[in-house]
Design a protein around this motif. Sequence first.
Motif, PDB file in Angstrom:
ATOM      1  N   TYR A  54     -15.168  -9.773 -17.576  1.00 30.27           N
ATOM      2  CA  TYR A  54     -14.451 -10.425 -16.605  1.00 30.27           C
ATOM      3  C   TYR A  54     -13.923  -9.507 -15.156  1.00 30.27           C
ATOM      4  CZ  TYR A  54     -12.930 -13.487 -12.385  1.00 30.27           C
ATOM      5  OH  TYR A  54     -13.077 -14.217 -11.664  1.00 30.27           O
ATOM      6  N   HIS A  55     -14.565  -9.210 -14.016  1.00 28.24           N
ATOM      7  CA  HIS A  55     -13.891  -8.526 -13.262  1.00 28.24           C
ATOM      8  C   HIS A  55     -12.951  -8.862 -12.058  1.00 28.24           C
ATOM      9  CE1 HIS A  55     -17.061  -5.549 -14.221  1.00 28.24           C
ATOM     10  NE2 HIS A  55     -16.619  -4.870 -13.377  1.00 28.24           N
ATOM     11  N   VAL A  56     -11.940  -9.402 -12.735  1.00 27.03           N
ATOM     12  CA  VAL A  56     -11.009  -9.778 -11.493  1.00 27.03           C
ATOM     13  C   VAL A  56     -10.959  -9.146  -9.772  1.00 27.03           C
ATOM     14  CG1 VAL A  56      -8.362  -9.892 -11.704  1.00 27.03           C
ATOM     15  CG2 VAL A  56      -9.285 -10.028 -13.926  1.00 27.03           C
ATOM     16  N   ARG A  57     -10.560 -10.448  -9.121  1.00 24.38           N
ATOM     17  CA  ARG A  57     -10.996  -9.458  -7.617  1.00 24.38           C
ATOM     18  C   ARG A  57      -9.529  -8.234  -7.145  1.00 24.38           C
ATOM     19  NH1 ARG A  57     -11.666 -15.171  -4.453  1.00 24.38           N
ATOM     20  NH2 ARG A  57     -13.390 -15.957  -5.095  1.00 24.38           N
ATOM     21  N   ILE A  58     -10.065  -7.077  -7.101  1.00 23.11           N
ATOM     22  CA  ILE A  58      -8.896  -6.340  -6.617  1.00 23.11           C
ATOM     23  C   ILE A  58      -9.284  -6.505  -4.712  1.00 23.11           C
ATOM     24  CG2 ILE A  58      -9.002  -5.872  -8.563  1.00 23.11           C
ATOM     25  CD1 ILE A  58     -10.672  -2.969  -8.420  1.00 23.11           C
ATOM     26  N   GLY A  59      -7.943  -5.107  -4.937  1.00 28.21           N
ATOM     27  CA  GLY A  59      -8.055  -4.771  -3.243  1.00 28.21           C
ATOM     28  C   GLY A  59      -8.435  -3.957  -2.610  1.00 28.21           C
ATOM     29  N   SER A  60      -8.729  -3.458  -2.011  1.00 28.21           N
ATOM     30  CA  SER A  60      -8.421  -1.780  -1.131  1.00 28.21           C
ATOM     31  C   SER A  60      -7.894  -1.163  -1.453  1.00 28.21           C
ATOM     32  CB  SER A  60      -8.518  -1.829   0.947  1.00 28.21           C
ATOM     33  OG  SER A  60      -7.054  -1.973   0.377  1.00 28.21           O
ATOM     34  N   ALA A  61      -6.606  -0.802  -2.200  1.00 26.34           N
ATOM     35  CA  ALA A  61      -5.364  -0.032  -3.222  1.00 26.34           C
ATOM     36  C   ALA A  61      -6.150  -0.180  -4.051  1.00 26.34           C
ATOM     37  CB  ALA A  61      -4.131  -1.067  -2.720  1.00 26.34           C
TER      38      ALA A  61
END
Length: 287
Positions: A54-61
């Motif tokens: 499962y690909h966890v949501r991550i952000g720009s950083a």
Amino acid sequence: MAAAWFKRKKKGIQTATEDKKDVPKGLWYKSPTGKIIDAEQLAKNFFVSPEDDYHVRIGSAEYFDILFDSGKYEELDAKLKSKDPLKFEDTKKYKDRLKEVEGKTELNDAIRTAIGKSKGKQIVIAAMDFKFIGGSMGSVVGEKIARAVDHAIAHNCPLIIISKSGGARMMEAALSLMQLAKTSVKLTQLAKAKLPYISLCTDPTTGGTTASFAMLGDINIAEPGALIGFAGPRVVKDTTGKDLPKGFQSSEFLKEHGFLDFISHRKELKNKINLYIDLVMNQPVRA
């Protein structure tokens, strides 16, 4: 017999308040399929749950760290912020909402842009952050993408946009909708400069973002299991009155029906993006 280390009572094991120990928040992550993983291990695994992928949501950083060499980059237009020209107010004033979310996220808007090297060559990346008002696209998002295009042209390098958005920002009304046309025109300028644009759709990519720059890449790619579409599945079902196909609007469904070129596991993103750039720009393929 030695005394037990606990005392059992009618209603179960009782532990004195002073003996209780709190588990620090963020120490463990539970995926939607119920798999548990150590948070530190999750980060080392590109924020992908190793048991169920499962690909966890991550952000720009996090995306900048994954794609730029050694996580080194120069952020562009970092101080650009939204204003409130319409004096919009719903459950709270828009200017108050902006101030609140800026404090919580330490972000100035729903997108960050940066330039740096990936596998030794310079690229410009624009990455959206869903935690800033649902990754909604307002004037700042459109302006930063426009400036990112200008920067890519000025430095003769490719552009990557990583979409993660709930759509247009309603608090900016027509000003938000104008960004669809604005970003599309700027990407045309990039194409005329013969520089590649790679669109990476992540979970979720919806609304006006999908209807503009997210689907205009020279190559459109996505992460596994990402929700991609204009309206969400529930809205589509309520509107059409029909049951939707299994996996409707998942990245796998869209690839099967020709909307995406390929799906890439997050571990392979850097390699696959650079392979495409090398082929398009007629450069030696880098290991």
